[in-house]
Enzyme design. Structure first.
Site, short mmCIF file in Angstrom:
data_model
loop_
_atom_site.label_atom_id
_atom_site.label_comp_id
_atom_site.label_asym_id
_atom_site.label_seq_id
_atom_site.Cartn_x
_atom_site.Cartn_y
_atom_site.Cartn_z
N LYS A 1 2.95 9.68 8.15
CA LYS A 1 2.14 9.38 9.34
C LYS A 1 2.63 10.02 10.66
O LYS A 1 2.17 11.08 11.02
CB LYS A 1 1.96 7.87 9.47
CG LYS A 1 1.05 7.33 8.35
CD LYS A 1 0.41 6.01 8.70
CE LYS A 1 -0.78 5.70 7.83
NZ LYS A 1 -0.48 5.10 6.52
N ASP B 1 9.18 2.40 1.54
CA ASP B 1 8.05 3.17 2.04
C ASP B 1 7.95 2.89 3.54
O ASP B 1 7.48 1.84 3.96
CB ASP B 1 6.77 2.73 1.31
CG ASP B 1 5.53 3.47 1.79
OD1 ASP B 1 5.59 4.07 2.89
OD2 ASP B 1 4.51 3.44 1.10
N PHE C 1 0.85 -1.19 0.00
CA PHE C 1 0.00 0.00 0.00
C PHE C 1 0.88 1.23 0.00
O PHE C 1 1.72 1.40 0.88
CB PHE C 1 -0.93 0.04 1.22
CG PHE C 1 -1.85 1.22 1.19
CD1 PHE C 1 -2.99 1.21 0.41
CD2 PHE C 1 -1.56 2.37 1.93
CE1 PHE C 1 -3.82 2.32 0.34
CE2 PHE C 1 -2.38 3.49 1.86
CZ PHE C 1 -3.52 3.45 1.07
C1 LIG Z 1 -0.77 5.29 5.11
C2 LIG Z 1 0.25 4.86 4.15
C3 LIG Z 1 0.48 5.56 2.95
C4 LIG Z 1 -0.39 6.73 2.52
O1 LIG Z 1 -0.25 7.81 3.38
P1 LIG Z 1 -1.29 9.03 3.25
O2 LIG Z 1 -0.73 10.04 4.22
O3 LIG Z 1 -2.63 8.50 3.64
O4 LIG Z 1 -1.26 9.49 1.86
C5 LIG Z 1 1.51 5.16 2.13
N1 LIG Z 1 2.27 4.09 2.45
C6 LIG Z 1 2.08 3.39 3.59
C7 LIG Z 1 2.98 2.24 3.89
C8 LIG Z 1 1.05 3.73 4.46
O5 LIG Z 1 0.84 3.02 5.56
#
Ligand SMILES: *Cc1c(COP(=O)(O)O)cnc(C)c1O
Length: 403
Positions: A259, A230, A145
């Protein structure tokens, strides 16, 4: 009865939301109005213990006094000025991120998706300039994700998020997570990067198998490919180290954060090496709010607090305690298929959908989360204590025994 700023009660505001908000979220029927540490309160004054933490955002707990103080002070001084001018807290946060990671340069933005857009763009530009126009493909993982904007969505290896939004951005290939052979097979002369979450969060708390990330880095080096992590969910102390990759002796070329970077104030960051950063020059990428004085000032406080107050150590200890407790529950409840985690990102995979368990916990005053339909996910603030974990286990025990 607590009244909101429009003079409405919580229940009325919940009703109003259905009239005025785009229906993009499945929400639980409570309206939260206050938080402190591990606790939040709803509009009826009811108290909850929060094991979601805004989905890995409030790592220092809700309304941490140092966060509140930094926000208040900065709000009085300067809220916004644009990147047309120099911004002190932005420099200070970039320096901290580089001092404590592989990174040498940082680009700031406002969210995880936006940080991943920056990573995708810099990877493409770097590779095209070095190797030619066709070098733009990025390999990502099934179950990953990376966010909801078109680039980050195209990087996300889960069809359920793509549905209805095609055509996606070209140039992405998905391979199974933890399968080095599949990455090797997917690499072509046009591959510019491999993008991976060191631990998959939304995908169900999936840990890398031993050696996987290290071998991935070696493979990338052999092939002249960039490795992108990520760390939007697992960075900033969540796993017990400041960054998750630090457990695995395999630094990336690019890392994205968001986050919990400012404990709830919107922020994102793309951290990279000197060499990769050189692909971007004035005018090539930008963000109006990116590195805003409020967010970056709080980011500095977050890093300083994480590193100073034994919070990482607490995260490791409480994570072990939490995992051990869940493993004991697994012994007694057959429907718990697997328990996995690192630090305080912990999942318990069930044999059935977890929605009802989450609802039963909410009724008992505990916020927990469920991802991939069947994986109960726990992402509490890193300041959590044994006592609070014990309280959750008592509630889980009640809920599980009704199953
Ligand atoms: C939450 C998340 C995102 C997206 O972050 P947003 O601030 O909602 O755009 C991207 N990568 C990972 C691994 C996430 O947990």
């Amino acid at each position: 009865m607590a009244r909101g700023e429009h003079g409405l009660k919580g229940e009325e505001l919940i009703q109003e939301g259905a009239n005025f908000l785009v229906n993009t979220y499945t929400r639980y029927p409570i309206l939260l109005v206050r938080g402190e540490g591990m606790k939040v309160w709803d509009s009826n004054g009811r108290e909850y213990l929060d094991f979601v933490g805004g989905i890995a955002v409030c790592n220092l707990g809700h309304c941490h006094p140092k966060v509140v103080q930094a926000l208040e002070e900065q709000a009085r001084r300067l809220i916004h000025c644009s990147n047309l001018y120099h911004i002190g807290p932005q420099v200070e946060l970039a320096r901290r991120l580089c001092e404590h990671s592989f990174g040498k340069k940082v680009f700031f933005c406002n969210s995880g998706a936006e940080a991943n857009e920056a990573a995708i763009k810099v990877a493409r530009k770097y590779a095209k300039e070095r190797y030619g126009e066709q070098k733009y493909e990025i390999i990502t993982m099934e179950g990953s994700f990376h966010g909801r904007t078109m680039g980050a969505l195209s990087a996300t290896g889960q069809q359920k998020f793509h549905k209805g939004f095609e055509p996606l951005l070209p140039g992405f290939k998905y391979v199974p997570f933890n399968d080095l052979g599949a990455v090797k097979d997917a690499i072509s002369p046009n591959t510019c990067a491999v993008m991976v979450e060191p631990i998959q969060g939304e995908g169900g708390v999936n840990l890398p198998s031993p050696g996987y990330l290290k071998e991935l880095r070696e493979l990338c080096d052999q092939k002249g490919i960039l490795l992108i992590y990520d760390e939007v969910q697992v960075g900033m102390g969540r796993t017990g180290k400041l960054f998750a990759y630090q457990h695995y002796e395999a630094p990336p070329h690019i890392m994205t954060l968001a986050k919990s970077l400012a404990n709830g104030v919107p922020i994102g960051a793309m951290v990279t090496t000197e060499e990769v950063a050189q692909a971007l020059s004035p005018g090539s990428h930008a963000s109006t709010f990116g590195g805003n004085p409020m967010a970056t000032r709080v980011g500095c406080v977050v890093i300083d607090t994480l590193l100073k107050d034994d919070i990482l150590q607490n995260c490791q200890q409480m994570g072990d305690y939490f995992l051990t407790g869940l493993l004991e529950l697994k012994e007694r409840y057959d429907f718990i298929k697997e328990v996995r985690g690192k630090g305080l990102i912990i999942g318990a995979e069930l044999e059935f959908g977890g929605k009802e368990i989450v609802e039963r916990c909410l009724e008992r005053g505990f916020l927990i989360n469920c991802t991939m339909d069947r994986v109960l996910r726990f992402l509490p603030p890193l300041i959590i204590t044994r006592k609070e974990i014990d309280l959750l286990f008592a509630a889980l025990e009640e809920v599980f025994s009704e199953k």
